[in-house]
Design a protein around this motif. Structure first.
Motif, PDB file in Angstrom:
ATOM      1  N   THR A 111       0.865  -1.210   0.070  1.00  0.00           N
ATOM      2  CA  THR A 111       0.025  -0.049  -0.012  1.00  0.00           C
ATOM      3  C   THR A 111       0.819   1.185   0.001  1.00  0.00           C
ATOM      4  OG1 THR A 111      -1.760  -1.116   1.331  1.00  0.00           O
ATOM      5  CG2 THR A 111      -1.979   1.154   1.110  1.00  0.00           C
ATOM      6  N   GLY A 112       1.980   1.179   0.722  1.00  0.00           N
ATOM      7  CA  GLY A 112       2.898   2.231   0.955  1.00  0.00           C
ATOM      8  C   GLY A 112       3.259   2.625  -0.365  1.00  0.00           C
ATOM      9  N   ILE A 113       3.899   1.616  -1.264  1.00  0.00           N
ATOM     10  CA  ILE A 113       4.392   1.539  -2.610  1.00  0.00           C
ATOM     11  C   ILE A 113       3.383   2.316  -3.467  1.00  0.00           C
ATOM     12  CG2 ILE A 113       5.571   0.502  -4.448  1.00  0.00           C
ATOM     13  CD1 ILE A 113       6.773  -1.557  -2.275  1.00  0.00           C
TER      14      ILE A 113
ATOM     15  N   LEU B  67       1.724   9.518  -5.593  1.00  0.00           N
ATOM     16  CA  LEU B  67       2.227  10.553  -5.338  1.00  0.00           C
ATOM     17  C   LEU B  67       3.213  11.245  -6.378  1.00  0.00           C
ATOM     18  CD1 LEU B  67       2.186  13.161  -3.262  1.00  0.00           C
ATOM     19  CD2 LEU B  67       3.977  11.888  -2.116  1.00  0.00           C
ATOM     20  N   TYR B  68       3.988  10.430  -6.588  1.00  0.00           N
ATOM     21  CA  TYR B  68       5.141  10.526  -7.861  1.00  0.00           C
ATOM     22  C   TYR B  68       4.473  11.032  -9.209  1.00  0.00           C
ATOM     23  CZ  TYR B  68       8.918   9.931 -11.157  1.00  0.00           C
ATOM     24  OH  TYR B  68       9.715  10.108 -12.126  1.00  0.00           O
ATOM     25  N   CYS B  69       3.239  10.372  -9.632  1.00  0.00           N
ATOM     26  CA  CYS B  69       2.532  10.991 -10.586  1.00  0.00           C
ATOM     27  C   CYS B  69       1.772  12.021 -10.686  1.00  0.00           C
ATOM     28  CB  CYS B  69       1.748   9.617 -11.101  1.00  0.00           C
ATOM     29  SG  CYS B  69       2.450   8.137 -11.600  1.00  0.00           S
ATOM     30  N   LEU B  70       1.318  12.481  -9.235  1.00  0.00           N
ATOM     31  CA  LEU B  70       0.480  13.556  -9.104  1.00  0.00           C
ATOM     32  C   LEU B  70       1.128  14.816  -9.017  1.00  0.00           C
ATOM     33  CD1 LEU B  70      -2.474  11.951  -6.678  1.00  0.00           C
ATOM     34  CD2 LEU B  70      -2.839  12.747  -9.072  1.00  0.00           C
TER      35      LEU B  70
END
Length: 276
Positions: A10-12, A18-21
């Motif tokens: 879930t964390g990954i 987040l990286y994409c957003l």
């Protein structure tokens, strides 16, 4: 017993999301800044200049940006729809007909999936130049019609979702091959065709190299090439950077809207597939 979700996985996933957003959030916040605020200390806090930036972008060369937007909708919309028809027909033919060279054709198709589109841009330009279609809408539309991946996906889905018995029954009732394809096979292939359309629409919408090579008239440019030209002007006119960022924000809104519009078709069909 239901398995408990792994906190690590879930964390990954959250980190990946987040990286994409983050770039999208940055574009959204940056488009609200004035040129002075953009090049000063920048924070993710929004400012109040979004509509000023949109107005400035709209006023550039009598609304040239919106001409680029309309061109992009034309290229992606018409190209995507034509690609769906061609992919469906080719995939259906490969799945349901037996003919000489069928296996070789499918292997060449698989090889075509692996070839990046940028490699084909120069040969396509030379072909278009030979028939006098460069610097026209057709020079971007025609190469966009053929999608090897779309044909591959249609072939796989047609083989799995269009029963041979249904086709034979239609032929027995007197339906021709074209009528069988358009009225029976294509509705059964609808989920795959929606997916093909979305993939091809996004690919054409984001395509830069092909229209950059094919087009010389900036009134024919799509958004990718047009905004790239504005970005190059930013070196001498820094105020252009805010217009580029605002244009980038406006350019992703149709893609988001299309995704949410077509998402319900996937949900409906996935449910139907499970029931079947």
């Amino acid at each position: 017993m239901r398995e408990r979700p792994s906190w690590l996985s879930t964390g990954i996933l959250l980190l990946g999301a987040l990286y994409c957003l983050i770039p999208v959030i940055w574009v959204l916040m940056a488009s609200t800044k004035s040129s002075g605020e953009l090049f000063s200390t920048f924070t993710l806090a929004p400012s109040s200049h979004l509509f000023d930036n949109i107005s400035e972008l709209s006023g550039y060369r009598d609304g040239l940006f919106w001409r680029w937007m309309a061109n992009t909708v034309l290229y992606a919309g018409v190209g995507g729809l034509l690609s769906v028809v061609v992919s469906a027909a080719a995939g259906y033919g490969l799945a349901k007909y037996t003919f000489r060279g069928k296996d070789l054709s499918f292997k060449l198709l698989l090889a075509g999936v692996l070839v990046p589109g940028v490699v084909l841009a120069i040969p396509q330009y030379l072909l278009m130049a030979q028939i006098g279609l460069t610097n026209t809408y057709w020079s971007v539309l025609l190469p966009s019609i053929i999608s090897p991946y779309g044909i591959y996906l249609a072939r796989i889905y047609a083989g799995a979702s269009v029963p041979d018995d249904v086709i034979e029954a239609a032929r027995t009732d007197g339906a021709g091959e074209a009528r069988t394809f358009f009225t029976i096979a294509m509705p059964m292939m609808a989920p795959a065709l929606v997916t093909i359309f979305l993939f091809q629409f996004v690919a054409i919408w984001n395509n830069y190299m092909l229209p950059y090579i094919m087009l010389g008239n900036d009134r024919l440019f799509p958004l990718t090439v047009g905004l790239s030209g504005l970005l190059n002007q930013g070196a001498s006119v820094p105020a252009m950077y805010t217009s580029v960022i605002t244009g980038a924000l406006l350019s992703i809104i149709p893609l988001i809207a299309l995704f949410f519009l077509l998402q319900r078709y996937w949900k409906v069909d996935m449910g139907g597939a499970v029931k079947g």
